[in-house]
Design an enzyme around this catalytic site. Structure first.
Site, PDB file in Angstrom:
ATOM      1  N   LYS A   1      33.636   8.552 -10.768  1.00 37.48           N
ATOM      2  CA  LYS A   1      32.195   8.381 -10.595  1.00 37.48           C
ATOM      3  C   LYS A   1      31.820   8.658  -9.142  1.00 37.48           C
ATOM      4  CE  LYS A   1      31.422   4.774 -14.084  1.00 37.48           C
ATOM      5  NZ  LYS A   1      30.506   5.534 -14.936  1.00 37.48           N
TER       6      LYS A   1
ATOM      7  N   ARG B   1      34.364   3.809 -25.281  1.00 36.40           N
ATOM      8  CA  ARG B   1      34.465   4.113 -26.717  1.00 36.40           C
ATOM      9  C   ARG B   1      35.931   4.220 -27.152  1.00 36.40           C
ATOM     10  NH1 ARG B   1      30.897   9.438 -25.824  1.00 36.40           N
ATOM     11  NH2 ARG B   1      30.219   8.095 -24.123  1.00 36.40           N
TER      12      ARG B   1
HETATM   13  N1  BES Z   1      30.425   2.060 -18.012  1.00 35.51           N
HETATM   14  C1  BES Z   1      29.798   3.328 -18.109  1.00 35.51           C
HETATM   15  C2  BES Z   1      28.345   3.243 -18.573  1.00 35.51           C
HETATM   16  C3  BES Z   1      27.382   2.544 -17.636  1.00 35.51           C
HETATM   17  C4  BES Z   1      26.611   3.282 -16.771  1.00 35.51           C
HETATM   18  C5  BES Z   1      27.211   1.188 -17.688  1.00 35.51           C
HETATM   19  C6  BES Z   1      25.712   2.653 -15.936  1.00 35.51           C
HETATM   20  C7  BES Z   1      26.318   0.539 -16.863  1.00 35.51           C
HETATM   21  C8  BES Z   1      25.566   1.277 -15.987  1.00 35.51           C
HETATM   22  C9  BES Z   1      30.546   4.199 -19.101  1.00 35.51           C
HETATM   23  O1  BES Z   1      31.909   3.999 -19.168  1.00 35.51           O
HETATM   24  C10 BES Z   1      30.352   5.608 -18.670  1.00 35.51           C
HETATM   25  O2  BES Z   1      30.824   5.947 -17.630  1.00 35.51           O
HETATM   26  N2  BES Z   1      29.647   6.391 -19.481  1.00 35.51           N
HETATM   27  C11 BES Z   1      29.389   7.737 -19.172  1.00 35.51           C
HETATM   28  C12 BES Z   1      29.688   8.564 -20.402  1.00 35.51           C
HETATM   29  C13 BES Z   1      29.739  10.034 -20.153  1.00 35.51           C
HETATM   30  C14 BES Z   1      30.920  10.378 -19.297  1.00 35.51           C
HETATM   31  C15 BES Z   1      29.815  10.737 -21.485  1.00 35.51           C
HETATM   32  C16 BES Z   1      27.914   7.860 -18.776  1.00 35.51           C
HETATM   33  O3  BES Z   1      27.079   7.173 -19.348  1.00 35.51           O
HETATM   34  O4  BES Z   1      27.631   8.643 -17.885  1.00 35.51           O
HETATM   35 MN    MN Z   2      32.974   5.060 -17.752  1.00 36.28          MN
END
Ligand code: BES
Ligand code: MN
Ligand code: ZN
Length: 505
Positions: free
Chosen positions: A285, A359
């Site tokens: 990230k 997921r």
């Molecule tokens: N934990 C994150 C989602 C999240 C984002 C929670 C902001 C709380 C605040 C999740 O694991 C994630 O990183 N999701 C990605 C998915 C993508 C890579 C398909 C996202 O939402 O960007």
């Molecule tokens: Mn994630």
């Protein structure tokens, strides 16, 4: 804060303050507020006539009533809180105004507070529901996460005790039961908040498991912790793939409340995402805001917290809680984009993005629940940033394959003031998860990010009634809103408790 119920006249209560109320547009207060007004020789009516008190929502007017001036009036102060328009009054409004009241009382240095139950009888709100909402608003609204603030000397101490006052003895029992529920619901939501607010260096998967274990022992629940070797044997390749980059061992938490021993099929499985820190893994990230990913176990925290309240309220059904806890970290042992893993149910998954880890862990947690004959499954997860894009941070998107179960979840959420909205699982977005080299891919492209994530999980739930709640936007807030402080909200803990109570009637 200790909460007690007292049968007393409002003028007779020994307290630093008595909280009474006023609806917008009322010029001559009646009920408890009227009794206070009379005891103070019409002071409240005068303030209304002067336009200082209007009854608008969360308006707060503090009146000092020293015994030298009002010898027959016991409370040292009166706080008049505006309830807003009577037409829009509901239990959310009670929670909201109770939260602003308790913060005002704390700021005013009050130790011993008394309040009436606001608006019982208005808009069909029963005394018990009103009392529950007052207690929830106060306990949740007063919440602060201060354990790492050691040098803040000016901080105001919390209100020590709260007395819920009712003069009519025929209403006392209902109020007492509402107060009891309010305490149990709030304590659970506060446990969830504490876990989410806890920094990742202080809350490893092992720490989360230890908390679950301790709480289980205190509440007579069974709790089993599976180790990496155990889940590997069970074939949880998707979960293990996420965990393999981190140095802190995974912990698979399974808690059980047995509320209907004669009918094991009468069960509800609550599965919470338990990523104790989500760096994104090799699909790292960006740095800004990454610290918030300490809260990526918010779903797990809410299911663990909910079963605490369920153990105390004892509904007639069997409730299982599962949290597949792990960090998601980059390292030489981390899984890579392009890897293929095999989930517990035998399905293969192409890892397109290691940041879509939630997921993967949920797929195996659901596989485990189904292997143990789950009849209804609810999963709760801080799953997608797209949840915020779709609905903002006031409403959690909900998906599911069973209309009745979805409706029960959404209705429960409405009752407790944790709004949810059902989203479609359409066949067009479903195709976005297709992989060329495996059964599925763990991302679904740009459009409908929350929906493709839900479709992915749906493939593991199969035909079993299942609901997925995405709390990525609602689990933590940037600024205080009503009874939810900045930081962890504890959502949707109270919805889950309400759901279990409803299903276990
Ligand atoms: N934990 C994150 C989602 C999240 C984002 C929670 C902001 C709380 C605040 C999740 O694991 C994630 O990183 N999701 C990605 C998915 C993508 C890579 C398909 C996202 O939402 O960007
Ligand atoms: Mn994630
Ligand atoms: Zn995540």
């Amino acid at each position: 804060m200790e909460v007690v119920v007292a049968k007393s006249d409002v003028t007779e209560i020994e307290a630093d303050v008595i909280v009474v109320n006023l609806f917008e547009g009322v010029t001559t207060p009646d009920g408890a507020t009227g009794a206070v007004d009379t005891a103070l020789q019409g002071m409240i009516s005068d303030l209304i006539a002067d336009g200082e008190i209007t009854g608008s929502a969360s308006e707060l007017t503090l009146i000092h009533t020293p015994s030298s001036v009002y010898p027959d009036f016991k409370p040292a102060r009166v706080l008049v809180v505006g309830l807003g328009a009577v037409e829009s009054f509901d239990t959310d409004q009670i929670r909201r105004i109770s939260a602003s009241v308790i913060r005002k009382l704390r700021a005013s240095g009050v130790k011993r507070a008394a309040t009436i139950v606001h608006g019982a009888g208005i808009g069909g709100i029963k005394g018990s529901a009103g009392a529950q909402a007052v207690v929830e608003g106060m306990l949740l609204g007063a919440y602060r996460f201060l354990k790492y603030r050691t040098t803040d000397k000016k901080r105001k101490p919390d209100v020590e005790s709260l007395i819920i006052v009712e003069s009519d003895s025929s209403k006392i029992d209902a109020i007492k039961s509402g107060v009891e529920k309010g305490i149990v619901y709030s304590q659970a939501e506060i446990l969830a908040r504490d876990l989410v607010n806890e920094p990742a260096n202080k809350l490893s998967p092992a720490d989360l498991a230890a908390t679950a274990q301790r709480m289980a022992t205190e509440n007579g629940l069974a709790c089993t912790i599976l180790e990496e070797s155990d889940v590997t044997k069970l074939g949880m390749g998707a979960y293990v793939g996420v965990a393999q980059g981190g140095a802190r061992p995974l912990k698979f938490i399974h808690m059980t409340y047995e509320g209907d021993a004669t009918d094991p099929e009468n069960n509800l499985w609550l599965i919470g995402k338990g990523i104790t820190f989500d760096s994104g893994g090799i699909s790292l990230k960006p740095g800004a805001g990454m610290g918030k990913m300490k809260g990526d176990m918010g779903g797990g925290a809410s299911v663990i917290a909910a079963i605490q309240a369920i153990a105390q309220l004892k509904p007639v059904l069997n409730v299982h809680v599962v949290c597949a806890a792990t960090d998601n970290m980059p390292s030489g042992t981390a899984q890579r984009p392009g890897d293929v893993v095999t989930a517990m149910n035998g399905m293969t998954i192409e890892i397109d993005n290691t940041d879509a880890e939630g997921r993967l862990t949920l797929a195996d947690a659901i596989g485990y629940a189904l292997a143990k004959d789950a009849v209804r499954i609810i999963d709760v997860a801080t799953l997608t940033g797209a949840a915020r894009i779709a609905l903002g941070d006031g409403v959690s998107p909900v998906f599911g394959n069973d209309d009745d179960l979805v409706e029960a979840v959404v209705e429960s959420s409405k009752l407790v003031g944790e709004p949810m909205w059902r989203m479609p699982l359409d066949s067009v977005t479903k195709r976005q998860n297709s992989s060329k080299i495996a059964d599925l891919k763990n991302t679904g492209g740009r459009g409908g990010g929350s929906t493709t994530a839900a479709h992915f999980i749906a493939d593991f739930a199969g035909e079993t009634p299942w609901v997925h709640i995405d709390v990525a936007a609602t689990s933590m807030l940037d600024s205080t809103r009503g009874w939810m402080p900045a930081g962890a909200t504890g959502v949707p803990t109270r919805s889950l408790i309400e759901l279990a109570a409803r299903l276990g009637k």
